[in-house]
Design a protein around this motif. Sequence first.
Motif, PDB file in Angstrom:
ATOM      1  N   GLU A   1       6.637 -14.322 -10.619  1.00  0.00           N
ATOM      2  CA  GLU A   1       7.157 -14.504  -9.304  1.00  0.00           C
ATOM      3  C   GLU A   1       7.539 -13.715  -7.820  1.00  0.00           C
ATOM      4  O   GLU A   1       7.022 -12.960  -7.064  1.00  0.00           O
ATOM      5  N   PRO A   2       8.483 -13.216  -8.432  1.00  0.00           N
ATOM      6  CA  PRO A   2       9.492 -11.553  -7.745  1.00  0.00           C
ATOM      7  C   PRO A   2       8.493 -11.047  -7.673  1.00  0.00           C
ATOM      8  O   PRO A   2       8.452 -10.479  -5.954  1.00  0.00           O
ATOM      9  N   ARG A   3       7.486 -10.266  -7.744  1.00  0.00           N
ATOM     10  CA  ARG A   3       6.247  -9.338  -8.377  1.00  0.00           C
ATOM     11  C   ARG A   3       5.749 -10.004  -7.526  1.00  0.00           C
ATOM     12  O   ARG A   3       4.945  -8.773  -6.192  1.00  0.00           O
ATOM     13  N   THR A   4       5.066 -11.052  -7.080  1.00  0.00           N
ATOM     14  CA  THR A   4       4.010 -11.724  -6.191  1.00  0.00           C
ATOM     15  C   THR A   4       4.330 -11.602  -4.519  1.00  0.00           C
ATOM     16  O   THR A   4       3.877 -11.244  -3.972  1.00  0.00           O
ATOM     17  N   ALA A   5       5.744 -11.678  -4.855  1.00  0.00           N
ATOM     18  CA  ALA A   5       6.403 -12.124  -3.565  1.00  0.00           C
ATOM     19  C   ALA A   5       6.153 -10.619  -3.004  1.00  0.00           C
ATOM     20  O   ALA A   5       5.890 -10.680  -1.649  1.00  0.00           O
ATOM     21  N   ILE A   6       6.726  -9.622  -3.305  1.00  0.00           N
ATOM     22  CA  ILE A   6       7.476  -8.162  -3.138  1.00  0.00           C
ATOM     23  C   ILE A   6       5.958  -8.216  -3.226  1.00  0.00           C
ATOM     24  O   ILE A   6       4.971  -7.179  -1.803  1.00  0.00           O
TER      25      ILE A   6
ATOM     26  N   ASN B   1       2.739 -15.915   1.646  1.00  0.00           N
ATOM     27  CA  ASN B   1       2.192 -16.221   0.490  1.00  0.00           C
ATOM     28  C   ASN B   1       3.548 -15.754  -0.787  1.00  0.00           C
ATOM     29  O   ASN B   1       3.614 -16.302  -1.565  1.00  0.00           O
ATOM     30  N   ALA B   2       4.459 -14.818   0.241  1.00  0.00           N
ATOM     31  CA  ALA B   2       5.291 -14.331   0.052  1.00  0.00           C
ATOM     32  C   ALA B   2       6.672 -15.246  -0.256  1.00  0.00           C
ATOM     33  O   ALA B   2       7.378 -15.844  -1.457  1.00  0.00           O
ATOM     34  N   GLY B   3       6.437 -16.096   0.619  1.00  0.00           N
ATOM     35  CA  GLY B   3       7.265 -17.357   1.067  1.00  0.00           C
ATOM     36  C   GLY B   3       7.215 -18.500  -0.291  1.00  0.00           C
ATOM     37  O   GLY B   3       8.527 -18.715  -0.786  1.00  0.00           O
ATOM     38  N   ILE B   4       5.638 -18.601  -0.473  1.00  0.00           N
ATOM     39  CA  ILE B   4       5.490 -19.662  -1.037  1.00  0.00           C
ATOM     40  C   ILE B   4       5.870 -18.979  -2.356  1.00  0.00           C
ATOM     41  O   ILE B   4       6.500 -19.626  -3.497  1.00  0.00           O
TER      42      ILE B   4
ATOM     43  N   ARG C   1       8.918 -21.097  -5.236  1.00  0.00           N
ATOM     44  CA  ARG C   1       8.853 -20.834  -6.400  1.00  0.00           C
ATOM     45  C   ARG C   1       9.554 -20.963  -7.476  1.00  0.00           C
ATOM     46  O   ARG C   1      10.133 -21.228  -7.964  1.00  0.00           O
ATOM     47  N   PHE C   2       9.875 -19.586  -7.135  1.00  0.00           N
ATOM     48  CA  PHE C   2      10.849 -19.363  -8.105  1.00  0.00           C
ATOM     49  C   PHE C   2      12.047 -19.876  -7.963  1.00  0.00           C
ATOM     50  O   PHE C   2      13.002 -19.504  -8.890  1.00  0.00           O
TER      51      PHE C   2
ATOM     52  N   ALA D   1       0.953 -20.609  -5.392  1.00  0.00           N
ATOM     53  CA  ALA D   1       0.450 -18.971  -4.286  1.00  0.00           C
ATOM     54  C   ALA D   1      -0.263 -18.533  -5.325  1.00  0.00           C
ATOM     55  O   ALA D   1      -0.528 -18.333  -6.521  1.00  0.00           O
ATOM     56  N   ARG D   2      -0.907 -17.539  -4.961  1.00  0.00           N
ATOM     57  CA  ARG D   2      -1.509 -16.254  -5.419  1.00  0.00           C
ATOM     58  C   ARG D   2      -0.848 -15.275  -5.942  1.00  0.00           C
ATOM     59  O   ARG D   2       0.000 -14.925  -5.539  1.00  0.00           O
ATOM     60  N   ASP D   3      -0.920 -15.506  -7.465  1.00  0.00           N
ATOM     61  CA  ASP D   3      -0.349 -14.292  -7.582  1.00  0.00           C
ATOM     62  C   ASP D   3      -0.590 -12.995  -7.475  1.00  0.00           C
ATOM     63  O   ASP D   3      -1.861 -12.821  -7.196  1.00  0.00           O
ATOM     64  N   GLU D   4       0.023 -12.025  -7.461  1.00  0.00           N
ATOM     65  CA  GLU D   4       0.030 -10.372  -7.065  1.00  0.00           C
ATOM     66  C   GLU D   4       0.460  -9.199  -7.492  1.00  0.00           C
ATOM     67  O   GLU D   4       1.681  -8.943  -7.954  1.00  0.00           O
ATOM     68  N   ASP D   5      -0.558  -8.470  -7.757  1.00  0.00           N
ATOM     69  CA  ASP D   5       0.378  -6.896  -8.283  1.00  0.00           C
ATOM     70  C   ASP D   5       0.472  -6.361  -7.955  1.00  0.00           C
ATOM     71  O   ASP D   5      -0.236  -5.949  -7.028  1.00  0.00           O
ATOM     72  N   PHE D   6       0.728  -4.676  -8.034  1.00  0.00           N
ATOM     73  CA  PHE D   6       0.542  -3.510  -7.238  1.00  0.00           C
ATOM     74  C   PHE D   6      -1.038  -3.256  -7.511  1.00  0.00           C
ATOM     75  O   PHE D   6      -1.086  -2.138  -6.806  1.00  0.00           O
TER      76      PHE D   6
END
Length: 261
Positions: A87-92, A102-105, A109-110, A132-137
């Motif tokens: 979740e922190p990765r998704t937020a960043i 999405n970052a706040g969500i 969640r975390f 939230a939708r998963d996000e990566d770099f």
Amino acid sequence: MTRTTRRGWVKAAVALLAAMLLAGCASTAAIEERHPDDPWEGFNRRVFAFNDAVDRAVLKPTARGYRAVTPQPVQTGVGNFFSNLGEPRTAINSLLQGKPGNAGIAMSRFLINTTIGIGGLWDFATHMEITARDEDFGQTLAVWGWEESRYLVLPLLGPSTLRDTGGLPADAVTYPLYYLDDAELEIALTALRIVDMRAGLLDQEELIRGDRYSFIRDAWLQRRRFEINDGETGDDPFAMDDFDFDDADFDDADFDDAFSD
């Protein structure tokens, strides 16, 4: 594991990747018809064959054993635990992509799952309909303009693209396990994560027909586009009962050629 050691591993990985790319360019010269997203198909098939051999010999039997001896509630808890760490990765990455909502969500969640969910073992946030939708770099690089990228099969890591491979170091340093001071614990948790992920793919593997390489490549690329476009390209292909591919994707001769080269 010290930061100096980590930097050494990163340098080694970069050197290995450079050698892989050079080999890939040379090995695909004889391929007459290339998939538009897979110009290094000859090289990728060889790495795929290596990964498949390792999977059949080690990962798949281990995953089956893990599923056989581990109660389903425990498996669910393990999966929730590692998902929560992402979740922190998704937020960043959500912030980097201009998606503060999405970052706040993701951070909500975390916090919820880490506290009320007992370290993430229970996905209490989903029960509260906080998703939230998963996000990566790799997705961030796509949003920043690197929309299309060449398909690349990595040794042991599997399907990727040149863009997503470039995002792996950033993904690593935004995952909490990176900051563990106990190297043995980090290795043990990483191994458990890999086995748990492989066990989760056992049922999906039954959907594969014909040429395994083409099937997995096309399904992975379609899923990746779905993730990058936040689902705007249609249904998630991994959430459907079947996949929609051309008949040419199921030619066993293509996979046989990977071993005869």
